[in-house]
Scaffold this active site. Structure first.
Site, PDB file in Angstrom:
ATOM      1  N   THR A 184     -82.747  24.087 -20.507  1.00  0.00           N
ATOM      2  CA  THR A 184     -82.496  22.634 -20.536  1.00  0.00           C
ATOM      3  C   THR A 184     -83.785  21.916 -20.168  1.00  0.00           C
ATOM      4  OG1 THR A 184     -81.712  22.785 -18.253  1.00  0.00           O
ATOM      5  CG2 THR A 184     -80.033  22.818 -19.998  1.00  0.00           C
TER       6      THR A 184
ATOM      7  N   ARG B   3     -95.270  14.642 -12.268  1.00  0.00           N
ATOM      8  CA  ARG B   3     -96.488  15.442 -12.115  1.00  0.00           C
ATOM      9  C   ARG B   3     -97.622  14.609 -11.522  1.00  0.00           C
ATOM     10  NH1 ARG B   3    -100.709  17.923 -15.690  1.00  0.00           N
ATOM     11  NH2 ARG B   3    -100.999  20.036 -14.909  1.00  0.00           N
TER      12      ARG B   3
ATOM     13  N   PRO C 208    -102.495  23.624  -6.700  1.00  0.00           N
ATOM     14  CA  PRO C 208    -102.028  24.975  -7.042  1.00  0.00           C
ATOM     15  C   PRO C 208    -102.302  25.271  -8.509  1.00  0.00           C
ATOM     16  CG  PRO C 208    -100.364  23.776  -5.793  1.00  0.00           C
ATOM     17  CD  PRO C 208    -101.423  22.781  -6.151  1.00  0.00           C
TER      18      PRO C 208
ATOM     19  N   ASN D  15    -106.446  18.746 -14.317  1.00  0.00           N
ATOM     20  CA  ASN D  15    -105.927  17.465 -14.788  1.00  0.00           C
ATOM     21  C   ASN D  15    -106.380  17.082 -16.190  1.00  0.00           C
ATOM     22  OD1 ASN D  15    -104.649  17.102 -12.318  1.00  0.00           O
ATOM     23  ND2 ASN D  15    -106.354  15.957 -11.440  1.00  0.00           N
TER      24      ASN D  15
ATOM     25  N   SER E  49    -105.226   8.162  -5.483  1.00  0.00           N
ATOM     26  CA  SER E  49    -106.589   8.482  -5.922  1.00  0.00           C
ATOM     27  C   SER E  49    -106.601   9.066  -7.329  1.00  0.00           C
ATOM     28  CB  SER E  49    -107.259   9.453  -4.947  1.00  0.00           C
ATOM     29  OG  SER E  49    -106.506  10.653  -4.822  1.00  0.00           O
TER      30      SER E  49
ATOM     31  N   HIS F  31     -99.781  15.672  -8.224  1.00  0.00           N
ATOM     32  CA  HIS F  31    -101.229  15.853  -8.300  1.00  0.00           C
ATOM     33  C   HIS F  31    -101.972  14.814  -7.476  1.00  0.00           C
ATOM     34  CE1 HIS F  31    -101.871  18.874 -11.729  1.00  0.00           C
ATOM     35  NE2 HIS F  31    -100.611  18.969 -11.324  1.00  0.00           N
ATOM     36  N   ASP F  32    -101.318  13.734  -7.138  1.00  0.00           N
ATOM     37  CA  ASP F  32    -101.910  12.772  -6.221  1.00  0.00           C
ATOM     38  C   ASP F  32    -101.799  13.266  -4.787  1.00  0.00           C
ATOM     39  OD1 ASP F  32    -103.067  10.304  -5.359  1.00  0.00           O
ATOM     40  OD2 ASP F  32    -101.070   9.607  -4.820  1.00  0.00           O
TER      41      ASP F  32
ATOM     42  N   HIS G 131     -90.371  22.115 -12.167  1.00  0.00           N
ATOM     43  CA  HIS G 131     -90.646  22.737 -13.465  1.00  0.00           C
ATOM     44  C   HIS G 131     -89.376  22.977 -14.272  1.00  0.00           C
ATOM     45  CE1 HIS G 131     -94.969  24.355 -12.614  1.00  0.00           C
ATOM     46  NE2 HIS G 131     -94.892  23.042 -12.633  1.00  0.00           N
ATOM     47  N   THR G 132     -88.260  22.428 -13.813  1.00  0.00           N
ATOM     48  CA  THR G 132     -87.066  22.459 -14.642  1.00  0.00           C
ATOM     49  C   THR G 132     -87.156  21.427 -15.763  1.00  0.00           C
ATOM     50  OG1 THR G 132     -84.646  22.543 -14.562  1.00  0.00           O
ATOM     51  CG2 THR G 132     -85.706  20.773 -13.319  1.00  0.00           C
TER      52      THR G 132
ATOM     53  N   ASP H 212    -102.258   8.813  -1.999  1.00  0.00           N
ATOM     54  CA  ASP H 212    -103.093   7.615  -1.875  1.00  0.00           C
ATOM     55  C   ASP H 212    -103.476   6.998  -3.218  1.00  0.00           C
ATOM     56  OD1 ASP H 212    -104.758   9.572  -2.843  1.00  0.00           O
ATOM     57  OD2 ASP H 212    -106.343   9.281  -1.354  1.00  0.00           O
TER      58      ASP H 212
END
Length: 327
Positions: free
Chosen positions: A248, A67, A168, A99, A81, A71-72, A198-199, A79
């Site tokens: 799972t 994740r 998103p 976040n 950040s 999100h980076d 998202h599994t 980068d």
């Protein structure tokens, strides 16, 4: 930082200044698998060793590191950040709403960076660490592996505002999701495959409450037994956790897509990928439910593609010595 004195042309260039001179280096144009073959040949072994140890102790660290990389890359490119702390002079992406209280794994990145600084000082970027760690996170939970292209540099700034806008959202429908991915050069197939991340992992009730209570765009296309079960989860409060893949939750496989076909996608943004046999991505989702190899192949390819999202032109770059602050 005060500018260096120009009174002596023979003075050695300080290490920090040398790193800052990397600011003009392109961040994605020259990525190669063998980037550190000569300068830090053990980089992959070090990252893999730390990841294996941390995931063995706490399997939830695998989805956390995956994740972090997502999100980076979705905020001003890959980068690192997202790793920067706030200072009196700059904000932090960690404080953006998507976040807050949800990102973890910073200590794992710090542990990897510490090992690499001892082995190869001032060489391996934090953004490359994230790219390698996310690959190993997937592989350690049974998912595919891939050759990670390396040579990224780290930004000297972060943008909380860009994180608020660019990531998103759990309540996004298909149109908004498609636009968010397209902005970064990722097509609908990339989006469908990357959503398969998202599994593994969990989500807080605040992010799926609208779906299980049938509010707004989330109404419909949900298994009623599943909705009732998750409403019970939410009775414990907005921070109550539920697995993103109920079958799972800590194995990287294609069960996530079987959940979607059954109307058991946890987030509105998950279920948006499958329209009950009538949506534009339905055939792809159905294929992933029966062909795990196709999903693994597409996911690996999309991760490589996402990992090449560059920072904005002109952004100052460097190889950070510590991942949570600039040099």
């Amino acid at each position: 930082m005060a500018p260096p004195s120009s009174t002596s042309s023979s003075r050695p260039v300080p290490l920090i200044l040398s790193l800052l001179l990397l600011a003009c280096t392109a961040n994605a144009d020259h990525l190669t698998v063998g980037y550190y073959d000569k300068t830090c040949p053990g980089v992959q072994d070090i990252v893999r060793s730390v990841m294996a140890s941390r995931v063995a102790a706490d399997r939830t660290m695998a989805p956390a590191l995956l994740r972090l990389f997502f999100h980076d890359c979705f905020v001003n490119g890959c980068d690192a950040s997202v790793l920067l702390d706030a200072t009196p002079y700059s904000d932090s992406e960690k404080d953006a709403k998507p976040n807050q209280r949800s990102l973890r794994g910073f200590d794992v990145v710090d542990a990897i960076k510490s090992r690499l600084e001892r082995a190869c000082p001032a060489t391996v970027s934090c953004s490359d660490i994230l790219a390698l760690a996310s690959r190993d996170a997937v592989a350690l939970l049974g998912g595919p592996s891939w050759s990670v292209q390396l040579g990224r540099k780290d930004s000297r700034g972060a943008s909380r505002a860009a994180a608020e806008r660019g990531l998103p959202k759990a309540r996004d429908g298909l149109a908004n999701l498609t636009a968010a991915f397209r902005k970064h050069g990722l097509d609908a197939r990339d989006m469908a495959a990357l959503s398969g991340a998202h599994t593994i992992g969990v989500a807080r009730c605040r992010n799926f409450r609208d779906r299980v209570y049938g509010e707004g765009a989330a109404a419909g296309n949900i298994d009623p037994v599943f909705a009732e079960w998750r409403r019970r989860t939410c009775q414990s409060g907005d921070d109550a956790l539920a697995p993103l893949d109920e079958q799972t939750p800590m194995t990287f496989d294609n069960a996530y897509y079987r959940d979607l076909v059954a109307g058991r996608g946890l987030l509105t943004s998950d279920q948006a990928l499958y329209g009950g046999g009538r949506g534009p991505l339905d055939r792809l989702v159905e294929m992933y439910t029966t062909d795990a190899n196709a999903f693994a192949r597409d996911f690996a390819g999309a991760m490589v593609k996402m990992g090449r999202i560059p920072p904005p032109q002109g952004m100052q770059m460097e190889v950070r010595l510590v991942c949570n602050k600039v040099n």
